[in-house]
Design a protein around this motif. Structure first.
Motif, PDB file in Angstrom:
ATOM      1  N   SER A   1      -3.635   5.980 -49.422  1.00 60.60           N
ATOM      2  CA  SER A   1      -4.118   6.960 -50.328  1.00 60.60           C
ATOM      3  C   SER A   1      -5.798   6.026 -48.715  1.00 60.60           C
ATOM      4  N   PHE A   2      -6.082   7.370 -48.741  1.00 67.66           N
ATOM      5  CA  PHE A   2      -7.306   7.175 -47.046  1.00 67.66           C
ATOM      6  C   PHE A   2      -8.366   6.942 -48.122  1.00 67.66           C
ATOM      7  N   TRP A   3      -9.713   7.034 -47.922  1.00 72.22           N
ATOM      8  CA  TRP A   3     -10.942   6.840 -48.380  1.00 72.22           C
ATOM      9  C   TRP A   3     -11.409   7.135 -47.926  1.00 72.22           C
ATOM     10  N   ASP A   4     -12.212   8.310 -47.443  1.00 73.74           N
ATOM     11  CA  ASP A   4     -13.074   9.239 -46.557  1.00 73.74           C
ATOM     12  C   ASP A   4     -14.175   8.521 -46.558  1.00 73.74           C
ATOM     13  N   GLY A   5     -14.697   8.315 -45.530  1.00 70.74           N
ATOM     14  CA  GLY A   5     -15.904   7.655 -45.080  1.00 70.74           C
ATOM     15  C   GLY A   5     -16.009   5.976 -45.545  1.00 70.74           C
ATOM     16  N   ALA A   6     -14.547   5.189 -45.957  1.00 66.04           N
ATOM     17  CA  ALA A   6     -14.816   4.068 -46.313  1.00 66.04           C
ATOM     18  C   ALA A   6     -14.515   2.787 -45.294  1.00 66.04           C
ATOM     19  N   GLN A   7     -14.734   1.842 -44.774  1.00 64.98           N
ATOM     20  CA  GLN A   7     -14.423   0.951 -44.085  1.00 64.98           C
ATOM     21  C   GLN A   7     -14.077  -0.493 -44.498  1.00 64.98           C
ATOM     22  N   HIS A   8     -14.190  -1.235 -43.976  1.00 64.58           N
ATOM     23  CA  HIS A   8     -12.972  -1.955 -43.829  1.00 64.58           C
ATOM     24  C   HIS A   8     -12.565  -3.161 -45.651  1.00 64.58           C
ATOM     25  N   GLY A   9     -13.358  -3.532 -45.704  1.00 64.54           N
ATOM     26  CA  GLY A   9     -13.135  -4.178 -46.993  1.00 64.54           C
ATOM     27  C   GLY A   9     -13.417  -3.767 -48.503  1.00 64.54           C
ATOM     28  N   LEU A  10     -12.338  -2.950 -48.759  1.00 64.19           N
ATOM     29  CA  LEU A  10     -12.446  -2.038 -49.726  1.00 64.19           C
ATOM     30  C   LEU A  10     -12.320  -2.739 -51.008  1.00 64.19           C
ATOM     31  N   PHE A  11     -11.908  -3.622 -50.833  1.00 68.24           N
ATOM     32  CA  PHE A  11     -12.196  -3.964 -52.516  1.00 68.24           C
ATOM     33  C   PHE A  11     -13.157  -4.977 -53.009  1.00 68.24           C
ATOM     34  N   LEU A  12     -14.697  -4.912 -51.952  1.00 68.26           N
ATOM     35  CA  LEU A  12     -15.501  -5.189 -52.412  1.00 68.26           C
ATOM     36  C   LEU A  12     -16.826  -4.205 -51.881  1.00 68.26           C
ATOM     37  N   GLU A  13     -15.852  -2.923 -51.673  1.00 63.44           N
ATOM     38  CA  GLU A  13     -16.243  -1.710 -51.473  1.00 63.44           C
ATOM     39  C   GLU A  13     -17.113  -0.280 -52.738  1.00 63.44           C
ATOM     40  N   ASP A  14     -15.093  -0.775 -53.083  1.00 63.05           N
ATOM     41  CA  ASP A  14     -15.390   0.274 -54.349  1.00 63.05           C
ATOM     42  C   ASP A  14     -14.364  -0.786 -55.117  1.00 63.05           C
ATOM     43  N   ARG A  15     -14.726  -1.594 -55.847  1.00 66.44           N
ATOM     44  CA  ARG A  15     -13.847  -2.323 -56.481  1.00 66.44           C
ATOM     45  C   ARG A  15     -13.021  -1.673 -57.829  1.00 66.44           C
ATOM     46  N   SER A  16     -13.852  -1.315 -58.352  1.00 69.76           N
ATOM     47  CA  SER A  16     -13.049  -0.516 -59.089  1.00 69.76           C
ATOM     48  C   SER A  16     -11.902   1.035 -58.744  1.00 69.76           C
ATOM     49  N   ARG A  17     -12.132   1.247 -58.037  1.00 66.16           N
ATOM     50  CA  ARG A  17     -10.942   2.501 -56.967  1.00 66.16           C
ATOM     51  C   ARG A  17     -10.196   1.095 -56.831  1.00 66.16           C
ATOM     52  N   PHE A  18     -10.105  -0.182 -55.856  1.00 67.37           N
ATOM     53  CA  PHE A  18      -9.056  -1.010 -55.115  1.00 67.37           C
ATOM     54  C   PHE A  18      -8.406  -1.313 -56.239  1.00 67.37           C
ATOM     55  N   VAL A  19      -9.018  -1.726 -57.926  1.00 66.83           N
ATOM     56  CA  VAL A  19      -7.897  -2.159 -58.828  1.00 66.83           C
ATOM     57  C   VAL A  19      -7.111  -1.493 -59.380  1.00 66.83           C
ATOM     58  N   ALA A  20      -7.728  -0.548 -59.633  1.00 69.68           N
ATOM     59  CA  ALA A  20      -7.086   0.643 -60.189  1.00 69.68           C
ATOM     60  C   ALA A  20      -6.007   1.697 -59.477  1.00 69.68           C
ATOM     61  N   GLU A  21      -5.379   1.320 -58.140  1.00 68.30           N
ATOM     62  CA  GLU A  21      -5.012   2.124 -57.437  1.00 68.30           C
ATOM     63  C   GLU A  21      -3.699   0.720 -57.186  1.00 68.30           C
ATOM     64  N   VAL A  22      -3.818  -0.061 -56.994  1.00 69.66           N
ATOM     65  CA  VAL A  22      -3.255  -1.444 -57.028  1.00 69.66           C
ATOM     66  C   VAL A  22      -2.506  -1.908 -58.235  1.00 69.66           C
ATOM     67  N   SER A  23      -3.027  -1.222 -59.380  1.00 75.29           N
ATOM     68  CA  SER A  23      -2.945  -1.724 -60.347  1.00 75.29           C
ATOM     69  C   SER A  23      -1.870  -0.425 -60.352  1.00 75.29           C
ATOM     70  N   ALA A  24      -1.820   0.421 -60.841  1.00 71.99           N
ATOM     71  CA  ALA A  24      -1.153   2.171 -60.542  1.00 71.99           C
ATOM     72  C   ALA A  24       0.686   2.193 -59.852  1.00 71.99           C
ATOM     73  N   PHE A  25       0.049   1.293 -58.915  1.00 74.35           N
ATOM     74  CA  PHE A  25       1.250   1.146 -57.767  1.00 74.35           C
ATOM     75  C   PHE A  25       2.363   0.188 -58.261  1.00 74.35           C
ATOM     76  N   ALA A  26       1.255  -0.895 -58.429  1.00 74.48           N
ATOM     77  CA  ALA A  26       2.439  -1.743 -59.591  1.00 74.48           C
ATOM     78  C   ALA A  26       3.304  -1.042 -60.361  1.00 74.48           C
ATOM     79  N   ALA A  27       2.278  -0.534 -61.686  1.00 76.24           N
ATOM     80  CA  ALA A  27       3.208  -0.447 -62.563  1.00 76.24           C
ATOM     81  C   ALA A  27       4.305   1.255 -62.483  1.00 76.24           C
ATOM     82  N   ASN A  28       4.526   0.943 -61.596  1.00 71.87           N
ATOM     83  CA  ASN A  28       4.933   2.019 -61.158  1.00 71.87           C
ATOM     84  C   ASN A  28       6.633   1.518 -60.381  1.00 71.87           C
ATOM     85  N   LEU A  29       6.703   0.479 -59.951  1.00 71.44           N
ATOM     86  CA  LEU A  29       7.364  -0.659 -59.418  1.00 71.44           C
ATOM     87  C   LEU A  29       8.547  -0.711 -60.554  1.00 71.44           C
TER      88      LEU A  29
END
Length: 273
Positions: free
Chosen positions: A245-273
């Motif tokens: 998941s490459f975030w267009d224009g985002a920098q280094h600390g994704l969990f701070l830059e867009d916290r809700s997106r970060f949490v959602a993508e990590v959670s979705a990934f884990a839900a499918n394990l």
């Protein structure tokens, strides 16, 4: 929420914080170079709603011990993580999430211990390798500009050097100042000798990436000036079962830059394990 510790193979005490439901899937958070377990901010709290979050202070950082030597040995980093998992009784099902340098640490662990305790891996603005001439180990422009000033013992010079990162670790925004100062404080609190030692090692975990038998999620900003997106692409292209998941224009600390997106993508990934 509880602070705990584990003793690594070489006697180093590793401190970590546990939060979230005790019976939830373990999510181990490994911070980056010159940071600590508090770097995750509110993202750790959000993740603790659905995970048993284990946020680790890497050796030489935060409240963990600061050994004089041994930072150049991948087996030490691997043993640190193994000690934490053992202390928490985790033998399967864990998700390892590494930000920046944390990706090297989790890769060191996978090389040494395999995937028996691990269900999936997340590389966030991260790399699996380090060293000159090593594939997938490029250094970003901000990091290149900050070195060697960030290794300085003189406080004023170190502060100026860390200032080169600008908002790379938080993304832009007037609301990011508190996070930025927390990360700067953690960087300055990390001993200069440790900051330097972490860079003077060479590790190529490519063969481990090639043979991984678990799913991997790569999160990376396209404008990351610290760990170039090429490193994220290298992991994606090398791991058999990797999704990016490459975030267009985002920098280094994704969990701070867009916290809700970060949490959602990590959670979705884990839900499918």
């Amino acid at each position: 929420m509880a602070m705990r510790d584990a003793v690594s193979a070489d006697g180093t005490t590793i401190v970590y914080r546990v939060s979230g439901p005790a019976d939830a899937r373990p999510l181990v958070l490994l911070h980056g170079w010159s940071a600590n377990l508090r770097c995750w901010g509110a993202a750790a709290d959000d993740l603790a709603v659905g995970f048993r979050v284990i946020a680790v202070d890497l050796r030489g950082h935060g409240y963990s011990d600061v050994p004089a030597t041994g930072y150049d040995d991948p087996k030490n980093w691997a043993a640190d993580l193994a000690a934490v998992l053992a202390a928490e009784g985790i033998v399967s099902g864990a998700v390892l999430l590494g930000w920046s340098y944390g990706g090297i640490v989790l890769s060191d662990y996978l090389t040494a211990y395999g995937t028996g305790a691990v269900a999936g891996v997340v590389y966030a603005g991260s790399t699996a390798n380090i060293g000159r001439g090593i594939p997938g180990a490029a250094t970003g422009s901000a990091m290149q500009e900050a070195i060697p000033g960030v290794f300085e013992e003189r406080a004023g010079r170190a502060v100026r050097a860390f200032g080169v990162f600008g908002n790379a670790n938080t993304g832009p925004g007037a609301d990011k100042g508190v996070d930025a100062q927390r990360l700067l404080g953690a960087s300055l609190a990390t001993p200069p000798a440790v900051r330097k030692a972490l860079f003077y090692r060479t590790v190529d975990n490519t063969e481990t990436l090639r043979t991984l038998d678990i799913p991997v999620l790569v999160l990376h900003g396209t404008a990351d000036p610290v760990i170039p997106i090429e490193n994220g692409r290298y992991i994606t292209d090398t791991v058999p079962n990797a999704r990016a998941s490459f975030w267009d224009g985002a920098q280094h600390g994704l969990f701070l830059e867009d916290r809700s997106r970060f949490v959602a993508e990590v959670s979705a990934f884990a839900a499918n394990l």
